[in-house]
Design a protein around this motif. Structure first.
Motif, PDB file in Angstrom:
ATOM      1  N   ASN A 222      -7.767  25.589  40.039  1.00  0.00           N
ATOM      2  CA  ASN A 222      -8.554  26.652  40.697  1.00  0.00           C
ATOM      3  C   ASN A 222      -7.782  27.222  41.882  1.00  0.00           C
ATOM      4  O   ASN A 222      -8.309  27.338  42.988  1.00  0.00           O
ATOM      5  CB  ASN A 222      -9.897  26.087  41.167  1.00  0.00           C
ATOM      6  N   GLN A 224      -6.609  30.261  42.539  1.00  0.00           N
ATOM      7  CA  GLN A 224      -7.079  31.537  43.066  1.00  0.00           C
ATOM      8  C   GLN A 224      -8.316  31.350  43.930  1.00  0.00           C
ATOM      9  O   GLN A 224      -8.471  32.001  44.975  1.00  0.00           O
ATOM     10  CB  GLN A 224      -7.388  32.501  41.916  1.00  0.00           C
ATOM     11  N   ARG A 225      -9.210  30.478  43.522  1.00  0.00           N
ATOM     12  CA  ARG A 225     -10.433  30.257  44.293  1.00  0.00           C
ATOM     13  C   ARG A 225     -10.178  29.448  45.562  1.00  0.00           C
ATOM     14  O   ARG A 225     -10.793  29.700  46.603  1.00  0.00           O
ATOM     15  CB  ARG A 225     -11.464  29.533  43.415  1.00  0.00           C
ATOM     16  N   LYS A 226      -9.250  28.503  45.501  1.00  0.00           N
ATOM     17  CA  LYS A 226      -9.008  27.625  46.645  1.00  0.00           C
ATOM     18  C   LYS A 226      -8.133  28.292  47.704  1.00  0.00           C
ATOM     19  O   LYS A 226      -8.313  28.059  48.904  1.00  0.00           O
ATOM     20  CB  LYS A 226      -8.353  26.320  46.171  1.00  0.00           C
ATOM     21  N   PRO A 228      -7.316  31.934  48.094  1.00  0.00           N
ATOM     22  CA  PRO A 228      -7.300  33.373  47.773  1.00  0.00           C
ATOM     23  C   PRO A 228      -6.460  34.198  48.745  1.00  0.00           C
ATOM     24  O   PRO A 228      -5.871  35.209  48.342  1.00  0.00           O
ATOM     25  CB  PRO A 228      -8.781  33.755  47.858  1.00  0.00           C
TER      26      PRO A 228
END
Length: 281
Positions: A222, A224-226, A228
């Motif tokens: 993750n 991109q989510r962690k 950004p």
């Protein structure tokens, strides 16, 4: 008798004067002896065995845990096709990194991160120079299967002597960003964007060092989510790859192996005759 008495007194006075002058001379001799003793002590201090400057630097490096000279590179990759086609390319990059490490006779290792995006890829590696150069060379080797798939490699950044590693290991991940046209970057834009991109990736690596194995794998899945705010965009990477101010990997190796051919004249260190002897450490 008076003349004889006067003569005797003069002789006694002369002897006394001589005796009076001899005392200061003896005192002066004591001072000279003291100075000689101090000088001998100073000379003895020069005979004490001291560490060489190289040993001092090596001891300092050992205290700072800087026992190997590291190189850090930031490479942009542009490929044809969608991100599904890029997955095969990412796997081949991973294989090149692992193969180079496995063949290293000195037991070195490479750390860093490969981020696969749509139509492009960003690769940062850190390790001994022989491993970094060997990995990049293998990426250009036709037998690796990477070359000839509509790829172009571009050297964004190369630091020959970085103070330390920022990543705990080498890993790769995929981020499904939408396609985008390359950003139009002038020279100043390139100069400003590349260091910012490198620093953001190092911040990711610094954070990854603090994670346990479970959290590390979750972060890779993750990314991109962690992180950004630290992930570069497709537009920026493609813009750097298209910039005439960024060297291709071929141009980098031309400069690396034959600097005189690229610079057009011999280096100052080469304009020496007779040739200086090799230093023995």
């Amino acid at each position: 008798w008076e003349p004889l008495a006067m003569a005797a007194r003069e002789e006694d006075g002369g002897a006394g004067g001589a005796t009076g002058q001899a005392a200061p001379a003896a005192a002066g001799g004591g001072e000279a002896g003291g100075r000689l003793k101090e000088d001998s002590l100073d000379m003895e201090s020069f005979n004490v065995e001291r560490k060489s400057l190289l040993d001092v630097v090596m001891d300092k490096a050992e205290q700072l845990e800087l026992m190997e000279k590291l190189q850090r590179v930031l490479v942009g990759v542009r490929y044809s096709g969608n991100i599904d086609a890029g997955e095969a390319i990412k796997e081949q990059i991973d294989d090149c990194v692992k193969k180079t490490v496995a063949q290293d006779e000195q037991g070195g290792f490479t750390t860093g991160l490969t981020i696969l995006l749509n139509a492009c890829c960003l690769l940062t590696l850190e390790g001994p120079q022989r491993l970094i150069v060997g990995t990049l060379r293998s990426l250009q080797d036709a037998e690796s299967g990477v070359k000839g798939q509509g790829l172009s490699f571009h050297m964004f950044l190369s630091i020959q002597d970085t103070p330390g590693r920022m990543f705990p290991m080498y890993s790769s991940c995929s981020i499904n960003q939408p396609k985008a046209d390359p950003a139009h970057l002038d020279r100043d834009g390139v100069i400003n964007l590349i260091p910012e991109m490198s620093i953001n990736l190092q911040k990711i690596g610094k954070n990854l060092k603090t994670l346990d194995e479970k959290d590390y794998q979750e972060a890779m899945s993750n990314m991109q989510r962690k992180y950004p705010e630290f992930i570069p965009s497709v537009k920026e990477i493609l813009g750097l790859c298209a910039s005439p101010d960024v060297m291709s990997l071929e141009e980098y190796f031309d400069l690396y192996y034959t600097p005189t051919r690229c610079l057009g004249s011999p280096l100052d260190s080469e304009v020496v005759w007779p040739m200086p002897p090799n230093l023995v450490y």
